[in-house]
Design a protein around this motif. Structure first.
Motif, PDB file in Angstrom:
ATOM      1  N   GLN A  28       0.725  -1.240  -0.032  1.00  0.00           N
ATOM      2  CA  GLN A  28       0.093   0.042  -0.045  1.00  0.00           C
ATOM      3  C   GLN A  28       0.796   1.312   0.124  1.00  0.00           C
ATOM      4  O   GLN A  28       0.617   2.158  -0.745  1.00  0.00           O
ATOM      5  N   TYR A  29       1.864   1.267   0.806  1.00  0.00           N
ATOM      6  CA  TYR A  29       2.715   2.279   0.803  1.00  0.00           C
ATOM      7  C   TYR A  29       3.530   2.582  -0.415  1.00  0.00           C
ATOM      8  O   TYR A  29       4.087   3.790  -0.805  1.00  0.00           O
ATOM      9  N   VAL A  30       3.789   1.567  -1.315  1.00  0.00           N
ATOM     10  CA  VAL A  30       4.400   1.760  -2.494  1.00  0.00           C
ATOM     11  C   VAL A  30       3.760   2.473  -3.416  1.00  0.00           C
ATOM     12  O   VAL A  30       4.127   3.518  -4.178  1.00  0.00           O
ATOM     13  N   ASP A  31       2.189   2.239  -3.611  1.00  0.00           N
ATOM     14  CA  ASP A  31       1.337   3.032  -4.277  1.00  0.00           C
ATOM     15  C   ASP A  31       1.121   4.446  -3.924  1.00  0.00           C
ATOM     16  O   ASP A  31       1.296   5.540  -4.543  1.00  0.00           O
ATOM     17  N   GLU A 290      13.480   1.580  -3.924  1.00  0.00           N
ATOM     18  CA  GLU A 290      11.965   2.075  -3.875  1.00  0.00           C
ATOM     19  C   GLU A 290      11.369   1.273  -2.805  1.00  0.00           C
ATOM     20  O   GLU A 290      10.447   1.805  -1.975  1.00  0.00           O
ATOM     21  N   MET A 291      11.413   0.041  -2.751  1.00  0.00           N
ATOM     22  CA  MET A 291      10.872  -0.986  -1.784  1.00  0.00           C
ATOM     23  C   MET A 291      11.004  -0.607  -0.207  1.00  0.00           C
ATOM     24  O   MET A 291      10.494  -0.627   0.429  1.00  0.00           O
ATOM     25  N   GLY A 292      12.363  -0.114  -0.316  1.00  0.00           N
ATOM     26  CA  GLY A 292      12.971   0.159   0.811  1.00  0.00           C
ATOM     27  C   GLY A 292      12.269   1.286   1.864  1.00  0.00           C
ATOM     28  O   GLY A 292      11.952   1.275   2.916  1.00  0.00           O
ATOM     29  N   VAL A 293      11.803   2.071   1.153  1.00  0.00           N
ATOM     30  CA  VAL A 293      11.193   3.418   1.798  1.00  0.00           C
ATOM     31  C   VAL A 293       9.629   3.012   2.238  1.00  0.00           C
ATOM     32  O   VAL A 293       9.350   2.885   3.398  1.00  0.00           O
ATOM     33  N   ALA A 294       9.074   2.116   1.438  1.00  0.00           N
ATOM     34  CA  ALA A 294       7.649   1.510   1.890  1.00  0.00           C
ATOM     35  C   ALA A 294       7.691   0.400   2.904  1.00  0.00           C
ATOM     36  O   ALA A 294       6.902   0.689   3.895  1.00  0.00           O
ATOM     37  N   VAL A 295       8.749  -0.324   2.977  1.00  0.00           N
ATOM     38  CA  VAL A 295       8.971  -1.318   3.998  1.00  0.00           C
ATOM     39  C   VAL A 295       9.154  -0.604   5.256  1.00  0.00           C
ATOM     40  O   VAL A 295       8.796  -1.073   6.425  1.00  0.00           O
ATOM     41  N   ARG A 296      10.068   0.514   5.212  1.00  0.00           N
ATOM     42  CA  ARG A 296       9.966   1.167   6.556  1.00  0.00           C
ATOM     43  C   ARG A 296       9.253   2.137   7.186  1.00  0.00           C
ATOM     44  O   ARG A 296       8.926   2.093   8.139  1.00  0.00           O
ATOM     45  N   MET A 297       8.117   2.444   6.077  1.00  0.00           N
ATOM     46  CA  MET A 297       6.998   3.108   6.327  1.00  0.00           C
ATOM     47  C   MET A 297       6.142   2.300   7.083  1.00  0.00           C
ATOM     48  O   MET A 297       5.609   2.280   8.196  1.00  0.00           O
ATOM     49  N   ALA A 298       5.852   0.960   6.510  1.00  0.00           N
ATOM     50  CA  ALA A 298       4.989   0.029   7.210  1.00  0.00           C
ATOM     51  C   ALA A 298       5.441  -0.609   8.310  1.00  0.00           C
ATOM     52  O   ALA A 298       4.630  -0.808   9.341  1.00  0.00           O
ATOM     53  N   SER A 299       6.924  -0.776   8.495  1.00  0.00           N
ATOM     54  CA  SER A 299       7.541  -1.115   9.771  1.00  0.00           C
ATOM     55  C   SER A 299       7.117  -0.067  10.937  1.00  0.00           C
ATOM     56  O   SER A 299       6.731  -0.781  12.089  1.00  0.00           O
ATOM     57  N   MET A 300       7.234   0.957  10.687  1.00  0.00           N
ATOM     58  CA  MET A 300       7.168   1.983  11.871  1.00  0.00           C
ATOM     59  C   MET A 300       5.768   2.523  11.916  1.00  0.00           C
ATOM     60  O   MET A 300       5.277   2.514  13.137  1.00  0.00           O
ATOM     61  N   ASP A 301       4.894   1.950  10.822  1.00  0.00           N
ATOM     62  CA  ASP A 301       3.410   2.327  11.226  1.00  0.00           C
ATOM     63  C   ASP A 301       3.216   1.058  12.086  1.00  0.00           C
ATOM     64  O   ASP A 301       2.238   1.442  12.908  1.00  0.00           O
ATOM     65  N   LEU A 302       3.548  -0.112  11.787  1.00  0.00           N
ATOM     66  CA  LEU A 302       3.051  -1.223  12.485  1.00  0.00           C
ATOM     67  C   LEU A 302       3.457  -0.917  14.204  1.00  0.00           C
ATOM     68  O   LEU A 302       2.728  -1.199  14.924  1.00  0.00           O
ATOM     69  N   LEU A 303       4.461  -0.560  14.377  1.00  0.00           N
ATOM     70  CA  LEU A 303       5.006  -0.722  15.511  1.00  0.00           C
ATOM     71  C   LEU A 303       4.559   0.502  16.503  1.00  0.00           C
ATOM     72  O   LEU A 303       4.027   0.491  17.677  1.00  0.00           O
TER      73      LEU A 303
END
Ligand code: ASP
Length: 316
Positions: A28-31, A290-303
């Motif tokens: 979702q964060y990639v989009d 590109e995926m790196g930014v999205a994965v870090r957003m998702a990880s921090m969002d979940l935490l």
């Protein structure tokens, strides 16, 4: 969505369904990141401190962007100029920062285990941005997302991890993740750069690139981690490139649609041919960034969701 962790210290403690949860949210964060307006508020009101005791380009930049896009107050500690240089210990620095009430602490450290130790001393959520040769969980997650998007699945793939396995936290975290998701893993590299006892891990080990790459779906190259080598592990870079460097001819042994990955920074002409690294028909190296930014957003969002669900603990 279940992700019941206080910290993200490694891949080891994560279950396959938790990995899938992070990857689904990352999609979702990639989009989101491809939109013109990139402001959300999942981390609004929270303070994120980035402490990098080792050099970083991609990881630090993407954690900073990720935090800012989600509305956090982001501070980058200039570790070269910090009191660590005056002899303050890692734990004293962490306790000092802890007293300023950060919510998310992103830490990279040259010593394996240093980030886990720090997480025991602070009240906030800690994310491991790479500790020694131990783990680099967000790298393995961004690699997994890249593979899942390129191949349409993240299970029953044949994946080769090539090069300096022994010194690489990227290899270790990827091994753990790809194993949990039930892939076939092949490790290829010189015996001097292969950790002892690795066969017990359920992987196949090769020291010949052509043999190891046969019919794989994914080729993951690693940097020679010279800063972690305390002796002569390879005869010369020229010889290394000849035997283990990825070029079009060696890649020809993999499946026709095999993708080429590298976590960066790359040594062109040492572990990978520069033209191949830039070939957008084979290389997904820019996708990984590109995926790196999205994965870090998702990880921090979940935490952060977990932090907000436990306000009393955070305030202690
Ligand atoms: N950037 C990755 C890491 O920090 C890979 C590397 O440095 O070779 O581990």
């Amino acid at each position: 969505m279940r992700f019941d962790h206080r910290h993200l210290l490694g891949i080891e403690p994560l279950r396959p369904d938790e990995i899938t949860t992070i990857l689904d949210l990352s999609d979702q964060y990639v989009d989101f990141n491809r939109r013109r307006d990139k402001h959300a508020n999942a981390l609004a009101g929270l303070t994120q401190i980035n402490m990098f005791f080792e050099n970083s380009t991609r990881t630090q930049a993407s954690f900073e962007l990720a935090g800012k896009r989600l509305g956090a107050d982001v501070m980058n500690m200039a570790m070269q100029a910090s009191s660590i240089k005056k002899g303050e210990t890692l734990i004293d620095t962490a306790m000092t920062l802890n007293a300023m009430h950060p919510d998310l602490l992103v830490v990279r450290h040259p010593h394996s285990g240093a980030v886990d130790l720090l997480a025991q001393k602070v009240n906030c959520a800690v994310l491991n941005a790479g500790d020694g040769r131990h783990e680099h969980p967000t790298q393995a997650l961004l690699d997994a997302l890249t593979i899942r998007r390129a191949k349409g699945r993240l299970h029953r793939l044949s994946i080769a991890i090539c090069g300096d396995i022994a010194h690489s936290r990227v290899a270790r975290s990827n091994l753990l993740l790809l194993h949990k998701m039930e892939n076939r893993i092949r490790l290829i590299g010189p015996p001097t750069l292969m950790p002892s006892g690795i066969d017990a891990f359920g992987v196949e080990v090769f020291d010949d690139m052509r043999e190891g790459l046969k019919d794989v779906d994914v080729v993951m190259m690693l940097r020679l981690q010279k800063e972690r080598m305390d002796g002569g592990f390879i005869p010369s870079e020229r010889e290394y490139y000849h035997r283990y460097g990825l070029d079009a001819e060696k890649l020809g042994h993999a499946k026709e649609d095999a993708i080429v990955m590298h976590p960066g920074p790359m040594n062109r002409g040492v572990e990978i041919d520069g033209t191949l690294a830039d070939d957008i028909n084979r290389s997904v190296i820019q996708d990984q960034v590109e995926m790196g930014v999205a994965v870090r957003m998702a990880s921090m969002d979940l935490l952060a969701r977990n932090l907000r669900a436990r306000p009393s603990e955070v305030m202690t």
